[in-house]
Scaffold this motif. Structure first.
Motif, PDB file in Angstrom:
ATOM      1  N   GLN A 166      -7.259  -0.793  -3.823  1.00 27.26           N
ATOM      2  CA  GLN A 166      -6.761  -1.352  -2.567  1.00 27.26           C
ATOM      3  C   GLN A 166      -5.257  -1.606  -2.569  1.00 27.26           C
ATOM      4  O   GLN A 166      -4.697  -1.956  -1.532  1.00 27.26           O
ATOM      5  N   THR A 224      -2.809  -0.951   0.474  1.00 33.48           N
ATOM      6  CA  THR A 224      -3.600  -0.886   1.705  1.00 33.48           C
ATOM      7  C   THR A 224      -3.728  -2.299   2.274  1.00 33.48           C
ATOM      8  O   THR A 224      -3.297  -3.271   1.652  1.00 33.48           O
ATOM      9  N   GLU A 280      -2.449  -5.785   0.641  1.00 32.34           N
ATOM     10  CA  GLU A 280      -1.315  -6.495   1.239  1.00 32.34           C
ATOM     11  C   GLU A 280      -1.687  -7.935   1.624  1.00 32.34           C
ATOM     12  O   GLU A 280      -0.835  -8.812   1.631  1.00 32.34           O
ATOM     13  N   SER A 338     -14.132  -5.656   4.192  1.00 31.43           N
ATOM     14  CA  SER A 338     -13.841  -5.030   2.895  1.00 31.43           C
ATOM     15  C   SER A 338     -14.944  -5.341   1.895  1.00 31.43           C
ATOM     16  O   SER A 338     -15.370  -4.459   1.141  1.00 31.43           O
TER      17      SER A 338
END
Length: 140
Positions: free
Chosen positions: A14, A17, A21, A62
């Motif tokens: 991740q 991405t 972030e 996610s």
């Protein structure tokens, strides 16, 4: 299906991405389950000074998506989200910890249904409940 806890793999993937972030860290990403969270910072806030709803969706979606990958049936090549629903019940302030736990409710050959909760770990209150449906993809 991936074996064991894959949290470190997904944290590495991740980087650069949106989840990376936002500083989302994972404790567990495994078959049927995911758990993680972030400490609320300015990057999580809306212009009105409140926690941005999209920060919570990024966390719970996610969690469900990463664990969906860890839970794919044999022969599947991936998934796509076909529906999400979020109910917001509370918020968090800068410096507070937001956690999430996602659970697989239905793990079929063609679809998976996931539930997740986001909790303000500082207050112990549930902030949001989330459900999504994933369509399982297979090579053509």
């Amino acid at each position: 299906m991936l074996e064991g806890n894959q949290a470190a793999l997904f944290e590495e993937r991740q980087k650069g991405t949106l989840p990376g972030e936002l500083g989302i860290a994972w404790e567990d990403v495994s078959n049927g389950h995911a758990a993680g969270g972030f400490t609320v910072g300015k990057q999580h806030m809306a212009a009105n000074g409140f926690l941005h709803a999209a920060s919570i969706v990024a966390l719970v979606d996610s969690a469900c998506g990463y664990s969906c990958v860890a839970s794919l049936p044999e022969g599947a090549s991936g998934f796509t989200t076909v529906e999400i629903k979020t109910n917001y019940l509370g918020t968090a302030r800068i410096g507070e910890q937001v956690t999430c736990e996602a659970r697989l409710l239905h793990g079929g050959r063609m679809t998976q249904v996931w539930d997740a909760e986001a909790t303000n770990a500082t207050t112990g209150k549930i902030m949001a409940v989330f459900r999504c449906t994933q369509m399982i993809l297979y090579p053509r």
